[in-house]
Design an enzyme around this catalytic site. Structure first.
Site, mmCIF file in Angstrom:
data_model
loop_
_atom_site.group_PDB
_atom_site.id
_atom_site.type_symbol
_atom_site.label_atom_id
_atom_site.label_comp_id
_atom_site.label_asym_id
_atom_site.label_seq_id
_atom_site.Cartn_x
_atom_site.Cartn_y
_atom_site.Cartn_z
ATOM 1 N N ASP A 86 -19.197 28.715 -28.997
ATOM 2 C CA ASP A 86 -18.816 29.970 -29.641
ATOM 3 C C ASP A 86 -17.394 29.763 -30.187
ATOM 4 O O ASP A 86 -16.423 29.754 -29.425
ATOM 5 C CB ASP A 86 -18.852 31.106 -28.610
ATOM 6 C CG ASP A 86 -18.276 32.407 -29.168
ATOM 7 O OD1 ASP A 86 -17.869 32.418 -30.347
ATOM 8 O OD2 ASP A 86 -18.232 33.390 -28.415
ATOM 9 N N GLN B 39 -13.224 32.601 -32.179
ATOM 10 C CA GLN B 39 -11.753 32.757 -32.156
ATOM 11 C C GLN B 39 -11.036 31.440 -32.410
ATOM 12 O O GLN B 39 -9.800 31.411 -32.421
ATOM 13 C CB GLN B 39 -11.296 33.332 -30.798
ATOM 14 C CG GLN B 39 -11.833 34.700 -30.471
ATOM 15 C CD GLN B 39 -11.223 35.812 -31.337
ATOM 16 O OE1 GLN B 39 -10.286 35.596 -32.104
ATOM 17 N NE2 GLN B 39 -11.774 37.009 -31.242
ATOM 18 N N LYS C 253 -13.358 37.480 -39.089
ATOM 19 C CA LYS C 253 -12.164 37.200 -38.279
ATOM 20 C C LYS C 253 -11.268 36.177 -38.972
ATOM 21 O O LYS C 253 -10.237 35.774 -38.453
ATOM 22 C CB LYS C 253 -12.573 36.687 -36.897
ATOM 23 C CG LYS C 253 -13.253 37.752 -36.042
ATOM 24 C CD LYS C 253 -13.429 37.277 -34.635
ATOM 25 C CE LYS C 253 -14.504 38.035 -33.900
ATOM 26 N NZ LYS C 253 -14.086 39.351 -33.431
ATOM 27 N N CYS D 16 -15.068 43.304 -24.855
ATOM 28 C CA CYS D 16 -16.366 42.603 -24.834
ATOM 29 C C CYS D 16 -16.350 41.344 -23.979
ATOM 30 O O CYS D 16 -16.994 40.335 -24.326
ATOM 31 C CB CYS D 16 -16.820 42.256 -26.251
ATOM 32 S SG CYS D 16 -17.015 43.675 -27.295
HETATM 33 C C1 PLP Z 1 -15.072 34.859 -28.681
HETATM 34 C C2 PLP Z 1 -15.961 35.758 -29.478
HETATM 35 N N1 PLP Z 1 -17.265 35.446 -29.577
HETATM 36 C C3 PLP Z 1 -18.128 36.201 -30.276
HETATM 37 C C4 PLP Z 1 -17.695 37.340 -30.916
HETATM 38 C C5 PLP Z 1 -18.681 38.159 -31.679
HETATM 39 O O1 PLP Z 1 -18.345 38.188 -33.019
HETATM 40 P P1 PLP Z 1 -19.139 39.151 -34.017
HETATM 41 O O2 PLP Z 1 -18.960 40.534 -33.486
HETATM 42 O O3 PLP Z 1 -18.480 38.934 -35.330
HETATM 43 O O4 PLP Z 1 -20.545 38.698 -33.989
HETATM 44 C C6 PLP Z 1 -16.354 37.719 -30.828
HETATM 45 C C7 PLP Z 1 -15.873 38.965 -31.454
HETATM 46 O O5 PLP Z 1 -14.938 39.586 -31.004
HETATM 47 C C8 PLP Z 1 -15.460 36.892 -30.106
HETATM 48 O O6 PLP Z 1 -14.176 37.197 -29.994
#
Ligand code: PLP
Length: 399
Positions: free
Chosen positions: A192, A195, A218, A358
């Site tokens: 993932d 960030q 982002k 989250c």
């Molecule tokens: C580390 C990380 N993974 C996944 C996501 C999910 O991103 P999205 O909401 O653009 O799908 C985020 C969003 O804040 C995040 O910070």
């Protein structure tokens, strides 16, 4: 890096907002906003369908955006799939790998994951009777790799790890973890990178991951568009995610031959306008340079921490130093609810996030309730940090 010039490119920053919420979503430069308007006004038509000129132009620009993004992460363009966002990318991977997971298999993630890289694996484990294992963290949120040998084993089928924490900004040593996981043949490695890609140079070949997901919004791009990188040979062999138009080559009444990759994974009309505008965001970032962005943020983080550590009415979470970190800082004003702190800052035109961000399991593990999070990016300055610190002092005065 000319920050004043950069700030001038961002309409919302020019309005005077102190925007410290880029980990949630970044601001957009004018070239990205203008591109979207230009497409809708001047040559809007569907992608991959028409032979007329404006449709051909859209197709060419869509594929050119894919190529730019592929180069940005050192992938081949057929390894880059456009998704709605990182969340969709990670769900897509858990879906197409589900046939490979059997009862008793292990799926390894970390306690530090965003829910988007936790819930899909948790639900897949429940459905398949697999064992979900967590790599733990120390109290400051850094990963504890002491027990890696016991966590990743012969039975592990999936390792899904976040590159940079959205709560603490810690850049996790995923190269080391992936290297260890490669001792076992049958592990699919998912990253993932939501960030990390916006803030540090990410090279999928160097990382040697199988899948990697991130979101455009982002990193100066539009909402509603994201990327899933996957190794070519895996995309060739794994099943599609969604069925429908564009993902097919030929369709018979009782049989379908799927399209070549990456189209096999892009069913239906894609969000091509935002994909093209995302390509413009990548151009903009390339022009400034990832190293310059990282160094600027490092300077901001050092300055931010040096000021925050002096405020005895502030509780700072995560590491107290800037080592291996991007500029994301979680904190609370003691005895004040984070939403109240954020609302007060809003009166000063300062935008910060407050809540659980989250990643509830990480906050619980760090024994932190909800918190305020300040997250900075290339358009922020030390002068803005000074205004922010003064605002916090004012909050304290009123308490
Ligand atoms: C580390 C990380 N993974 C996944 C996501 C999910 O991103 P999205 O909401 O653009 O799908 C985020 C969003 O804040 C995040 O910070």
């Amino acid at each position: 890096m000319n920050v004043e010039k950069i700030r001038n490119d961002f309409p919302l920053i020019k309005q005077g907002f102190i925007y410290f919420d880029s980990a949630a979503s970044s601001q957009k430069p004018k070239i990205v906003i203008d591109k979207i308007k230009e497409i809708y006004e001047s040559y809007y038509s569907n992608v991959h369908r028409g032979v007329y000129r404006i449709s051909a132009k859209i197709t060419e620009e869509y594929e050119s955006a894919r190529e730019k993004i592929a180069r940005f992460i050192n992938a081949k363009s057929q390894e880059v799939i456009f998704t709605r966002n990182a969340t969709e990318g990670l769900n897509l991977v858990s879906y197409i790998l589900s046939d490979h997971i059997e009862e008793g298999d292990e799926i390894v993630i970390t306690i530090s994951e965003h829910h988007s890289n936790l819930v899909p694996w948790q639900q897949l484990s429940i459905k398949k009777g697999a064992i979900l294992k967590y790599i733990d963290v120390y109290n400051d949120g850094r990963l504890n790799l002491e027990y890696l040998e016991n966590t990743i084993t012969e039975r592990t089928k999936v390792l899904a790890i976040g590159h940079v924490s959205n709560i603490t900004g810690i850049i996790h040593p995923i190269e080391k973890i992936i290297k260890f996981a490669r001792n076992f043949e049958h592990i699919y490695i998912v990253v993932d990178a939501c960030q990390s890609v916006p803030h540090i140079k990410v090279d999928v070949k160097k990382l040697d991951c199988d899948f990697l997901a991130f979101s455009a919004h982002k990193m100066l791009g539009p909402t509603g568009i994201g990327i899933l990188y996957a190794k070519e040979e895996l995309l060739e062999k794994l099943p599609p995610f969604l069925y429908g138009g564009d993902m097919i080559d030929t369709v018979e009444l009782y049989e379908t031959k799927f399209n070549r990759i990456p189209y096999k994974y892009e069913a239906g009309t894609p969000n091509f306008v935002d994909a093209i505008a995302f390509g413009y965001a990548v151009d903009y970032i390339n022009e400034i340079g990832m190293e310059n962005i990282y160094n600027h943020e490092k300077k901001l983080l050092d300055y931010f921490l040096s000021k925050m550590l002096y405020l005895d009415f502030v509780e700072l979470y995560g590491p107290k130093d800037s080592k291996d970190r991007i500029c994301v800082v979680p904190f609370n004003v003691k005895s004040l609810h984070p939403h109240d702190t954020a609302s007060f800052l809003d009166y000063k035109n300062i935008c910060v996030r407050s809540g659980h961000h989250c990643a509830q399991p990480l906050l619980k593990r760090m024994k932190v309730g909800n918190s305020v999070r300040a997250s900075l990016y290339l358009y922020n300055t030390t002068e803005e940090i000074d205004i922010f610190i003064d605002a916090l002092k004012e909050i304290y005065k009123y308490l």
